[in-house]
Design a protein around this motif. Sequence first.
Motif, PDB file in Angstrom:
ATOM      1  N   LYS A 103       9.065  24.656 -10.469  1.00  0.00           N
ATOM      2  CA  LYS A 103      10.027  25.022 -11.511  1.00  0.00           C
ATOM      3  C   LYS A 103       9.283  25.071 -12.848  1.00  0.00           C
ATOM      4  O   LYS A 103       8.693  24.078 -13.283  1.00  0.00           O
ATOM      5  N   VAL A 104       9.347  26.226 -13.478  1.00  0.00           N
ATOM      6  CA  VAL A 104       8.684  26.455 -14.751  1.00  0.00           C
ATOM      7  C   VAL A 104       9.754  26.588 -15.826  1.00  0.00           C
ATOM      8  O   VAL A 104      10.688  27.392 -15.689  1.00  0.00           O
ATOM      9  N   ARG A 105       9.595  25.834 -16.884  1.00  0.00           N
ATOM     10  CA  ARG A 105      10.562  25.855 -17.979  1.00  0.00           C
ATOM     11  C   ARG A 105       9.817  25.994 -19.285  1.00  0.00           C
ATOM     12  O   ARG A 105       8.842  25.278 -19.559  1.00  0.00           O
ATOM     13  N   ILE A 106      10.268  26.938 -20.116  1.00  0.00           N
ATOM     14  CA  ILE A 106       9.700  27.131 -21.436  1.00  0.00           C
ATOM     15  C   ILE A 106      10.811  27.004 -22.469  1.00  0.00           C
ATOM     16  O   ILE A 106      11.971  27.339 -22.203  1.00  0.00           O
ATOM     17  N   GLU A 107      10.443  26.525 -23.625  1.00  0.00           N
ATOM     18  CA  GLU A 107      11.399  26.340 -24.718  1.00  0.00           C
ATOM     19  C   GLU A 107      10.682  26.608 -26.033  1.00  0.00           C
ATOM     20  O   GLU A 107       9.632  26.032 -26.311  1.00  0.00           O
ATOM     21  N   ARG A 108      11.288  27.496 -26.827  1.00  0.00           N
ATOM     22  CA  ARG A 108      10.700  27.842 -28.112  1.00  0.00           C
ATOM     23  C   ARG A 108      10.902  26.690 -29.099  1.00  0.00           C
ATOM     24  O   ARG A 108      11.992  26.103 -29.179  1.00  0.00           O
ATOM     25  N   VAL A 109       9.835  26.362 -29.827  1.00  0.00           N
ATOM     26  CA  VAL A 109       9.917  25.306 -30.828  1.00  0.00           C
ATOM     27  C   VAL A 109      10.345  25.943 -32.140  1.00  0.00           C
ATOM     28  O   VAL A 109       9.597  26.693 -32.765  1.00  0.00           O
ATOM     29  N   THR A 110      11.578  25.656 -32.564  1.00  0.00           N
ATOM     30  CA  THR A 110      12.120  26.140 -33.825  1.00  0.00           C
ATOM     31  C   THR A 110      12.551  24.948 -34.665  1.00  0.00           C
ATOM     32  O   THR A 110      12.503  23.791 -34.226  1.00  0.00           O
ATOM     33  N   SER A 111      12.979  25.234 -35.861  1.00  0.00           N
ATOM     34  CA  SER A 111      13.439  24.149 -36.731  1.00  0.00           C
ATOM     35  C   SER A 111      14.677  23.474 -36.164  1.00  0.00           C
ATOM     36  O   SER A 111      14.844  22.258 -36.245  1.00  0.00           O
ATOM     37  N   THR A 112      15.550  24.248 -35.505  1.00  0.00           N
ATOM     38  CA  THR A 112      16.762  23.670 -34.923  1.00  0.00           C
ATOM     39  C   THR A 112      16.435  22.783 -33.744  1.00  0.00           C
ATOM     40  O   THR A 112      16.940  21.666 -33.622  1.00  0.00           O
ATOM     41  N   ASN A 120      15.845  31.250 -26.539  1.00  0.00           N
ATOM     42  CA  ASN A 120      14.853  30.226 -26.853  1.00  0.00           C
ATOM     43  C   ASN A 120      14.435  29.397 -25.651  1.00  0.00           C
ATOM     44  O   ASN A 120      13.477  28.640 -25.746  1.00  0.00           O
ATOM     45  N   GLU A 121      15.154  29.478 -24.559  1.00  0.00           N
ATOM     46  CA  GLU A 121      14.841  28.682 -23.375  1.00  0.00           C
ATOM     47  C   GLU A 121      14.916  29.562 -22.140  1.00  0.00           C
ATOM     48  O   GLU A 121      15.680  30.537 -22.091  1.00  0.00           O
ATOM     49  N   GLU A 122      14.130  29.188 -21.149  1.00  0.00           N
ATOM     50  CA  GLU A 122      14.199  29.868 -19.859  1.00  0.00           C
ATOM     51  C   GLU A 122      13.629  28.945 -18.786  1.00  0.00           C
ATOM     52  O   GLU A 122      12.642  28.234 -19.035  1.00  0.00           O
ATOM     53  N   GLU A 123      14.262  28.964 -17.645  1.00  0.00           N
ATOM     54  CA  GLU A 123      13.844  28.127 -16.515  1.00  0.00           C
ATOM     55  C   GLU A 123      13.873  28.978 -15.266  1.00  0.00           C
ATOM     56  O   GLU A 123      14.829  29.730 -15.038  1.00  0.00           O
ATOM     57  N   LEU A 124      12.836  28.858 -14.432  1.00  0.00           N
ATOM     58  CA  LEU A 124      12.698  29.728 -13.268  1.00  0.00           C
ATOM     59  C   LEU A 124      12.084  28.954 -12.117  1.00  0.00           C
ATOM     60  O   LEU A 124      11.115  28.211 -12.302  1.00  0.00           O
ATOM     61  N   LEU A 125      12.663  29.120 -10.933  1.00  0.00           N
ATOM     62  CA  LEU A 125      12.112  28.557  -9.700  1.00  0.00           C
ATOM     63  C   LEU A 125      11.252  29.615  -9.032  1.00  0.00           C
ATOM     64  O   LEU A 125      11.733  30.728  -8.742  1.00  0.00           O
ATOM     65  N   VAL A 126      10.003  29.286  -8.778  1.00  0.00           N
ATOM     66  CA  VAL A 126       9.035  30.244  -8.256  1.00  0.00           C
ATOM     67  C   VAL A 126       8.467  29.712  -6.949  1.00  0.00           C
ATOM     68  O   VAL A 126       8.057  28.544  -6.872  1.00  0.00           O
ATOM     69  N   GLY A 127       8.451  30.552  -5.928  1.00  0.00           N
ATOM     70  CA  GLY A 127       7.825  30.231  -4.650  1.00  0.00           C
ATOM     71  C   GLY A 127       6.462  30.887  -4.540  1.00  0.00           C
ATOM     72  O   GLY A 127       6.061  31.698  -5.385  1.00  0.00           O
ATOM     73  N   TRP A 128       5.747  30.549  -3.477  1.00  0.00           N
ATOM     74  CA  TRP A 128       4.404  31.094  -3.290  1.00  0.00           C
ATOM     75  C   TRP A 128       4.485  32.603  -3.040  1.00  0.00           C
ATOM     76  O   TRP A 128       5.211  33.069  -2.166  1.00  0.00           O
ATOM     77  N   GLN A 129       3.713  33.373  -3.842  1.00  0.00           N
ATOM     78  CA  GLN A 129       3.651  34.834  -3.758  1.00  0.00           C
ATOM     79  C   GLN A 129       5.027  35.481  -3.943  1.00  0.00           C
ATOM     80  O   GLN A 129       5.291  36.569  -3.413  1.00  0.00           O
ATOM     81  N   GLU A 130       5.889  34.810  -4.682  1.00  0.00           N
ATOM     82  CA  GLU A 130       7.205  35.371  -4.983  1.00  0.00           C
ATOM     83  C   GLU A 130       7.090  36.221  -6.249  1.00  0.00           C
ATOM     84  O   GLU A 130       6.603  35.762  -7.276  1.00  0.00           O
ATOM     85  N   LYS A 131       7.559  37.450  -6.147  1.00  0.00           N
ATOM     86  CA  LYS A 131       7.382  38.409  -7.224  1.00  0.00           C
ATOM     87  C   LYS A 131       8.589  38.416  -8.148  1.00  0.00           C
ATOM     88  O   LYS A 131       9.729  38.597  -7.703  1.00  0.00           O
ATOM     89  N   ARG A 143       7.212  25.077 -25.627  1.00  0.00           N
ATOM     90  CA  ARG A 143       7.001  23.921 -24.760  1.00  0.00           C
ATOM     91  C   ARG A 143       7.025  24.388 -23.311  1.00  0.00           C
ATOM     92  O   ARG A 143       7.917  25.139 -22.915  1.00  0.00           O
ATOM     93  N   LEU A 144       6.052  23.936 -22.529  1.00  0.00           N
ATOM     94  CA  LEU A 144       5.946  24.313 -21.114  1.00  0.00           C
ATOM     95  C   LEU A 144       6.060  23.071 -20.258  1.00  0.00           C
ATOM     96  O   LEU A 144       5.353  22.083 -20.483  1.00  0.00           O
ATOM     97  N   THR A 145       6.923  23.138 -19.268  1.00  0.00           N
ATOM     98  CA  THR A 145       7.106  22.055 -18.301  1.00  0.00           C
ATOM     99  C   THR A 145       6.991  22.633 -16.896  1.00  0.00           C
ATOM    100  O   THR A 145       7.658  23.634 -16.585  1.00  0.00           O
ATOM    101  N   VAL A 146       6.157  22.021 -16.076  1.00  0.00           N
ATOM    102  CA  VAL A 146       5.927  22.462 -14.696  1.00  0.00           C
ATOM    103  C   VAL A 146       6.292  21.303 -13.766  1.00  0.00           C
ATOM    104  O   VAL A 146       5.760  20.197 -13.919  1.00  0.00           O
ATOM    105  N   GLU A 147       7.184  21.565 -12.812  1.00  0.00           N
ATOM    106  CA  GLU A 147       7.641  20.538 -11.882  1.00  0.00           C
ATOM    107  C   GLU A 147       7.501  21.045 -10.458  1.00  0.00           C
ATOM    108  O   GLU A 147       7.625  22.250 -10.185  1.00  0.00           O
TER     109      GLU A 147
END
Length: 520
Positions: free
Chosen positions: A26-35, A69-80, A220-224
Motif C-alpha cells: 500500500k502506497v500513500r502520498i500526501e502533499r505537505v501544505t500549510s493546512t 492532496n492525498e492518494e492511497e493505492l494498493l499495488v500487486g506484483w506486476q499490476e499495471k 509524504r510517502l508511506t509504504v506498507e
Amino acid sequence: MTDNWNTDTGEAVYRSRDAIKNLRIKVRIERVTSTTALSQHLQQQVLSQQDRGAIELETLPSQGHRDDNEEELLVGWQEKFFSQYEMELFQNEAACQTPLDRQYHTEVKALNRTKGRKNNRIFTYTDHDRYTNCLSLHQLQSTDLLATTKASPTFLAQRMASVRHRRQDRRTMLGLKENECLLVTIKTDGNGTVILKPDFNKDKDPYRIVTEGEKKEVWRLTVENVSTVMKPEDKEREQNMYKDLYVRHKEYLNSLVGQDFEMPPGGILRFLMNGEIVSAKGFEYDNLYIHFFMELPNNWSSLPSQSLSGVTQTCRTKTLGKENVAFFSYPFTFETFYMSDKESDESVPQWPVLYFKVLSLDSWQRYRTEGYGYLIFPASPGKYEITCHTWRPLQTGTVSALRRFFIGGSPELEDNSYVRIPGTFKGERLSRLGFHTESTGSVTFNLHCIQQAKAFVAASMLKKRRQKVFDHLGGFSQQGAVCTILEAFQRARTKMQEARESLPRDLINPTSLSPFESSA
C-alpha cells in the motif's frame, strides 16, 4: 514547525518462499501544505494532552481539497496502473505497435467506458513497459511512435500539438517525464529474493519526496506491506510439502550416485590433486605462459585418459608494488595410483614431480625462456600454497644477451627434468660443474590433495590409520618411522632449550677462579 522524516532510503532485501505474485503493498502520498502542517501540529498537541477531546481535529481535514492532496493505492506484483499520459496515449489505436500496446489499448477503453480508474497520481511501470512512452509529443516524433502513414508530422498535427501544449500549460500534466517522481522500486531474482527501495515504513516516520520544477512540492510517502498472511494450517501444509520435496530430491540424487562408494583395490593408494597455477612474478619480459608436465616415478601409474602435461594461456603482467605479476588462475587435475612393490629396493618411495617452464612471447612472435622449476607432490593430504623459484640457463658473453633482446631465443634444457636429479640418472653423483644459471622469478601454486585407500576405512584412530596404510602399501613404514624420530627429536630439543633457559646463569657459565683462591 519541523517535521520528522525517515532518511533511510536504501534498499531492503527480503527472502520468502511464497510466490512473488502474492506480494501486495500500500502506497500513500500526501502533499505537505500549510493546512496539513497545521493540522498535524495540532494533532500532536492534542494527543499529548489526553484530557482534551478531538472535536477540533475532525473539522480540519474537511477543509481544502483532500482528494488532490492525498492518494492511497494498493499495488500487486506486476499490476499495471496507467498514468494520465498513458491513458491519453493508448486511446489512439494508431499509437499501438506491439501486442502489449494493443492490450493496453483494450484496457484503457474498458476503464474509460466503466470509469473504473482507481488511481490519479500514482501509477506503475511493469517489467515489459516501454519507458519511452513517458516522453512528450515533440520528443516522440523523432522515434515515430505516433506516426501512421508519414514519417514527419503534418501541419494539422503540429497545430493540434501546439494547442495541446497550451492546454497543458494551464494545468499540471500528470504523466510527463519532467513531472514524474520515482516512489518505490521492487525487484526479484526468481529465487525468493525481493529487493525493495525504499523499505517499508514499519511504524517509522514517512519519507520525504520533493518534486522537480518550479513549484518544488513536498510530499509524504508511506509504504506498507499488506500481503495476506498465511493461516497456520496452510503454513504447516506448505512446510510438509517442502520436506517431502526435499526428501524426494535427495532420493533422486542418491539414485544417481549409487550406494557403492568407489574404492581403489587393496594395496593401492589413489592420489588426486586439484591444482591451480595462480600467478608468476619477477620475470624479465611480459606476456608469459607456462608449459608443465608430470613425471611418475617407479610404482606409480595413471589412467590412459589422464593428460600428464598442459600449457596455460598467455597472460600480460600487472604492476603490484615493485613486482610485475601475471595472474593465470589456471586449473589442472592429476589422478595417479601407487601400487606397493615389496621387492623394490627403494626404502622410501618417491612422489610424482611436476616440472614447469616459463616462457614469454612478444608481439613479434619472439619467444624467450624465462625460467625452469619443479614441484614435488605433497606427501600428506590437505591444502597447500607453494611458491617455486625458477632459474634459466645463462650463456656468458654479449652476443647471447643481444640475441635474446633483438631476435629472441635463449639457451634451453634438452631435458626439463635436469632441473633436479633426473629419474633416468643411475650414477652416484650428478655434476653440474661449468653450468651457468641465472635466478629469475617465481610461480605460485594452490594444491588440494586427496589420498584414498581401503586401509583408511578399516582404521579407527589416526595413529593406527597411518601405520596400517603404511603397512598395507609397503615401503612407507620406514618413512613413517623416520618422520616419527624427527618429530621426537624436535620435541626433545625444544624441552632442552626451555630447561636451559630456566637454569641460573651461574650454573650455565661458571666464572673462572682467582689466582688467590683455591678450591677445597
